[in-house]
Design an enzyme around this catalytic site. Structure first.
Site, PDB file in Angstrom:
ATOM      1  N   LYS A   1       1.421  30.218  31.639  1.00 41.65           N
ATOM      2  CA  LYS A   1       1.458  30.526  30.296  1.00 41.65           C
ATOM      3  C   LYS A   1       0.045  30.314  29.896  1.00 41.65           C
ATOM      4  O   LYS A   1      -0.584  30.904  29.068  1.00 41.65           O
ATOM      5  CB  LYS A   1       2.711  29.761  29.660  1.00 41.65           C
ATOM      6  CG  LYS A   1       2.748  30.039  28.079  1.00 41.65           C
ATOM      7  CD  LYS A   1       3.918  29.104  27.263  1.00 41.65           C
ATOM      8  CE  LYS A   1       3.659  29.595  26.041  1.00 41.65           C
ATOM      9  NZ  LYS A   1       4.634  28.724  25.576  1.00 41.65           N
TER      10      LYS A   1
ATOM     11  N   GLU B   1      -3.599  23.131  38.958  1.00 43.07           N
ATOM     12  CA  GLU B   1      -3.137  23.550  40.370  1.00 43.07           C
ATOM     13  C   GLU B   1      -3.103  24.940  40.323  1.00 43.07           C
ATOM     14  O   GLU B   1      -3.515  25.487  41.481  1.00 43.07           O
ATOM     15  CB  GLU B   1      -1.368  22.819  40.084  1.00 43.07           C
ATOM     16  CG  GLU B   1      -1.192  21.380  40.266  1.00 43.07           C
ATOM     17  CD  GLU B   1      -1.301  20.649  38.859  1.00 43.07           C
ATOM     18  OE1 GLU B   1      -1.674  21.250  37.912  1.00 43.07           O
ATOM     19  OE2 GLU B   1      -0.633  19.681  38.772  1.00 43.07           O
TER      20      GLU B   1
ATOM     21  N   GLY C   1       7.873  27.046  28.851  1.00 42.01           N
ATOM     22  CA  GLY C   1       7.501  27.506  30.124  1.00 42.01           C
ATOM     23  C   GLY C   1       9.047  27.360  31.033  1.00 42.01           C
ATOM     24  O   GLY C   1       9.321  28.249  31.751  1.00 42.01           O
ATOM     25  N   ARG C   2       9.723  26.212  30.711  1.00 42.19           N
ATOM     26  CA  ARG C   2      11.139  25.858  31.523  1.00 42.19           C
ATOM     27  C   ARG C   2      12.124  26.888  30.864  1.00 42.19           C
ATOM     28  O   ARG C   2      13.424  26.974  31.477  1.00 42.19           O
ATOM     29  CB  ARG C   2      11.463  24.592  31.431  1.00 42.19           C
ATOM     30  CG  ARG C   2      11.573  23.863  29.917  1.00 42.19           C
ATOM     31  CD  ARG C   2      11.739  22.268  30.047  1.00 42.19           C
ATOM     32  NE  ARG C   2      11.525  21.806  28.638  1.00 42.19           N
ATOM     33  CZ  ARG C   2      10.537  21.853  27.765  1.00 42.19           C
ATOM     34  NH1 ARG C   2       9.083  21.918  28.498  1.00 42.19           N
ATOM     35  NH2 ARG C   2      10.772  21.298  26.683  1.00 42.19           N
TER      36      ARG C   2
ATOM     37  N   GLU D   1      12.408  17.542  31.069  1.00 44.87           N
ATOM     38  CA  GLU D   1      11.188  17.895  30.264  1.00 44.87           C
ATOM     39  C   GLU D   1      11.551  18.292  28.836  1.00 44.87           C
ATOM     40  O   GLU D   1      10.885  17.997  27.953  1.00 44.87           O
ATOM     41  CB  GLU D   1      10.544  19.210  30.815  1.00 44.87           C
ATOM     42  CG  GLU D   1       9.074  19.044  30.465  1.00 44.87           C
ATOM     43  CD  GLU D   1       8.212  20.077  31.172  1.00 44.87           C
ATOM     44  OE1 GLU D   1       7.030  19.644  31.858  1.00 44.87           O
ATOM     45  OE2 GLU D   1       8.462  21.290  31.152  1.00 44.87           O
TER      46      GLU D   1
ATOM     47  N   HIS E   1      27.090  14.092  53.379  1.00 44.15           N
ATOM     48  CA  HIS E   1      26.437  13.175  54.714  1.00 44.15           C
ATOM     49  C   HIS E   1      25.228  12.785  54.412  1.00 44.15           C
ATOM     50  O   HIS E   1      24.573  12.332  55.196  1.00 44.15           O
ATOM     51  CB  HIS E   1      26.344  14.468  55.907  1.00 44.15           C
ATOM     52  CG  HIS E   1      27.710  14.915  56.108  1.00 44.15           C
ATOM     53  ND1 HIS E   1      28.719  14.376  56.892  1.00 44.15           N
ATOM     54  CD2 HIS E   1      28.058  16.050  55.733  1.00 44.15           C
ATOM     55  CE1 HIS E   1      29.680  15.221  57.111  1.00 44.15           C
ATOM     56  NE2 HIS E   1      29.381  16.360  56.314  1.00 44.15           N
TER      57      HIS E   1
ATOM     58  N   LYS F   1      -2.121  14.264  33.024  1.00 46.89           N
ATOM     59  CA  LYS F   1      -3.193  15.337  33.350  1.00 46.89           C
ATOM     60  C   LYS F   1      -4.534  14.864  33.076  1.00 46.89           C
ATOM     61  O   LYS F   1      -5.270  15.306  33.805  1.00 46.89           O
ATOM     62  CB  LYS F   1      -2.767  16.552  32.457  1.00 46.89           C
ATOM     63  CG  LYS F   1      -1.362  17.435  32.940  1.00 46.89           C
ATOM     64  CD  LYS F   1      -1.468  18.538  31.958  1.00 46.89           C
ATOM     65  CE  LYS F   1      -0.156  19.376  32.067  1.00 46.89           C
ATOM     66  NZ  LYS F   1       0.085  20.140  31.251  1.00 46.89           N
TER      67      LYS F   1
HETATM   68  O1  F6P Z   1       2.729  20.280  32.632  1.00 46.22           O
HETATM   69  C1  F6P Z   1       3.935  20.754  32.307  1.00 46.22           C
HETATM   70  C2  F6P Z   1       3.945  22.278  31.922  1.00 46.22           C
HETATM   71  O2  F6P Z   1       3.304  22.533  31.018  1.00 46.22           O
HETATM   72  C3  F6P Z   1       5.302  22.933  31.877  1.00 46.22           C
HETATM   73  O3  F6P Z   1       5.929  22.666  30.692  1.00 46.22           O
HETATM   74  C4  F6P Z   1       4.911  24.148  32.453  1.00 46.22           C
HETATM   75  O4  F6P Z   1       6.278  24.757  32.960  1.00 46.22           O
HETATM   76  C5  F6P Z   1       4.028  24.053  33.636  1.00 46.22           C
HETATM   77  O5  F6P Z   1       3.407  22.969  33.175  1.00 46.22           O
HETATM   78  C6  F6P Z   1       3.175  25.066  33.795  1.00 46.22           C
HETATM   79  O6  F6P Z   1       2.492  25.618  32.819  1.00 46.22           O
HETATM   80  P1  F6P Z   1       1.766  26.816  32.772  1.00 46.22           P
HETATM   81  O7  F6P Z   1       2.652  27.803  32.934  1.00 46.22           O
HETATM   82  O8  F6P Z   1       0.934  27.016  31.352  1.00 46.22           O
HETATM   83  O9  F6P Z   1       0.631  26.950  34.040  1.00 46.22           O
END
Ligand code: F6P
Length: 536
Positions: free
Chosen positions: A211, A217, A270-271, A356, A387, A496
């Protein structure tokens, strides 16, 4: 702007009554109440289009429910629900609505916010996505060397990974064979190298799902994918990338053409984004029609959530049960146990969705929350978990609230499915009934451990859409009762920032003196192992 809770939840009359009521029901024995009350199982269950919720094995009476419903009323839940669906600024710290429900509304639905037809935007975004999904299936999308794309890799993390990954796996029986699918999320280089090692650059396409398009990452992995393409002779990398993002400028800078750029709107968290173009990889997997069925299932649940009386409303009842355990029994954890191999990603997905969203200790009005908020969400699939950690559920000193999930049918061996179902029902029965053994205390089962069982006909796109929407709205109701904003996530920011700073120090080979002694020593240990300069 929405109105905040006028009265903190713990200062409401309902909260006071519930606190007193908890003392009265503390000795309630579930197996006794079932014996006394033959109508309990029926009365404490709900059904909607093949989704069946049995919440009778919970530590509740009719009075508990009516007090909990009173709490919902005092916290003005109905008004909050209306504000959510109408596009009010329910995410007050980021000054925007949270309109994931609009993403799954029918095509003829219309919602104007500040004079803008948001439903039109949704349809345009989905149409553009489905066109490319269909082109991919027909082999019309070609890589730099002219070969048709046959493998698509989603690069994203958090909400840009967990939802798509869950849906892809859950609906794997509906997958088109023409395209192979992979996911890369972790900054750990192993994750992407694992995928690149078995991919053919000429026929591989990457979807960068982010987003913000600033997530380190995701961008690091995207850049690695780009260099891999170039190293392997696919210099025209634009033919191997698509992006789903709100950040059009950054997408363009990465070198992705407008026709391969799909939007996620700022009013989708995002979620909560699996219903948007972030779900593209899943749509590629299952195709347009199935993805639309998935959206339709969620919409059916939205309609139920909006219109059903609260005493018959699935997300409301589940949320109130969770408040009951969390705030009145101090039950800090909630386990999700799907007896459905394809739902093995559900606990991780719900961990993000719930924790979150509701892992907050500040109310929406900025005051400190006086009550416990999110439970810890964890779990694993049945029967494997039996188990592993079920010892803790049966005889541990802490109570955990539990959701069991089970499909009523399977495409595979019905006999084996019967064994699976038997295990599911046996666990909730054993947890509730217990078994007394005075002479051998280690064989004694206290019982009286609560659980809810959720049944669905088959794990098809429609049922999955319903299920995920249940949990989204359950999360919203909890937040509404507590008076917190479930749609921001400021708690992820500090870590972060510090990671960026520490990484810069690694690159420079020197550790800033301002770190505490523990962090400095860990960093030095790391630097010495990687043969970089140290400060001591
Ligand atoms: O760091 C948390 C977060 O912002 C989440 O809320 C989100 O789903 C994820 O990182 C990925 O964010 P993006 O879609 O902006 O890469």
């Amino acid at each position: 702007m929405t109105e905040q809770n006028k009265t903190p939840p713990d200062k409401t009359e309902a909260w006071r009554l519930l606190t007193a009521h908890q003392q009265q029901v503390a000795d309630l024995r579930l197996r006794d109440v079932f014996e006394r009350d033959p109508g309990r199982a029926k009365r404490f269950s709900l059904e909607l289009e093949g989704l069946f919720i049995d919440f009778s094995k919970n530590l509740i009476t009719d009075e508990t429910l009516s007090l909990l419903l009173g709490l919902a009323e005092e916290c003005e839940l109905e008004k909050k629900l209306d504000e959510l669906f109408k596009g009010y600024e329910v995410n007050n710290t980021e000054k925007r609505p949270a309109l994931h429900t609009l993403l799954r509304a029918p095509e003829n639905f219309s919602l104007f916010v500040d004079g803008v037809d948001l439903s039109r935007q949704v349809q345009d975004d989905l149409d553009k996505m489905f066109k490319v999904v269909n082109d991919l299936h027909e082999g019309q999308i070609k890589g730099a060397t002219g070969k048709a794309i046959s493998r698509v890799v989603n690069i994203g993390i958090g909400g840009s990974d967990l939802g798509p990954r869950l849906v892809d796996e859950a609906l794997s029986e509906f997958r088109h064979d023409s395209i192979e699918i992979d996911f890369v999320a972790n900054i750990d280089p192993f994750d992407i190298e694992r995928v690149l090692n078995c991919a053919n650059p000429e026929t591989t396409l990457f979807i960068i799902a982010s987003k913000s398009f600033t997530t380190p990452e995701t961008l690091t992995n995207a850049n690695r994918a780009k260099s891999w393409l170039i190293e392997n002779g696919c210099d025209d990398t634009g033919k191997h990338f698509m992006a789903v993002s709100e950040n059009a400028a950054a997408v363009e800078r990465f070198g992705i053409d407008e026709r391969y750029y799909f939007k996620i709107r700022d009013w989708v968290g995002g979620r909560y984004s699996i219903w948007s173009c972030i779900g593209m990889i899943a749509a590629i997997g299952i195709g347009e029609d199935n993805f639309k069925r998935f959206l339709a299932g969620a919409h059916a649940l939205d309609s139920h959530f909006r219109s059903a009386e609260f005493n018959k409303n699935i997300p409301v009842i589940l949320a109130l049960l969770s408040i009951w355990y969390n705030n009145f029994f101090d039950v800090g954890t909630h386990a999700i146990i799907p007896y459905d191999q394809k739902l093995q990603g559900l606990p991780a997905y719900l961990s993000q969705l719930v924790m979150e969203s509701n892992g907050k200790s500040v109310n929406a009005d900025g005051s400190r929350s006086a009550v416990n908020t999110s439970q810890v969400i964890w779990g694993g699939i049945g029967s494997n978990s039996q188990h592993a950690f079920f010892q803790f559920l049966h005889q541990g000193a802490r109570m955990t609230s539990i959701d069991f999930l089970l499909p009523l049918g399977s495409r595979h061996d019905p006999g084996r499915h019967g064994m699976l179902a038997a295990n599911c029902f046996a666990q909730s029965e054993a947890l509730m009934q217990g078994k007394t053994n005075h002479s051998e205390p280690h064989r004694n089962f206290d019982g009286n451990k609560p659980s809810t069982t959720i049944l669905y006909d088959q794990l098809d796109p429609y049922a999955l859409g319903m299920l995920l929407a249940v949990y989204e709205h359950k999360t919203f109701v909890e937040a509404g009762i507590w008076g917190i904003n479930p749609f921001d996530q400021w708690g992820v920011e500090l870590g972060k920032k510090l990671a960026e700073r520490i990484f810069r120090e690694f690159e420079a080979g020197g550790i800033n003196q301002s770190h505490d002694a523990s962090t400095a020593s860990l960093m030095n240990k790391y630097l010495s192992k990687t043969n970089r300069p140290r400060t001591d």
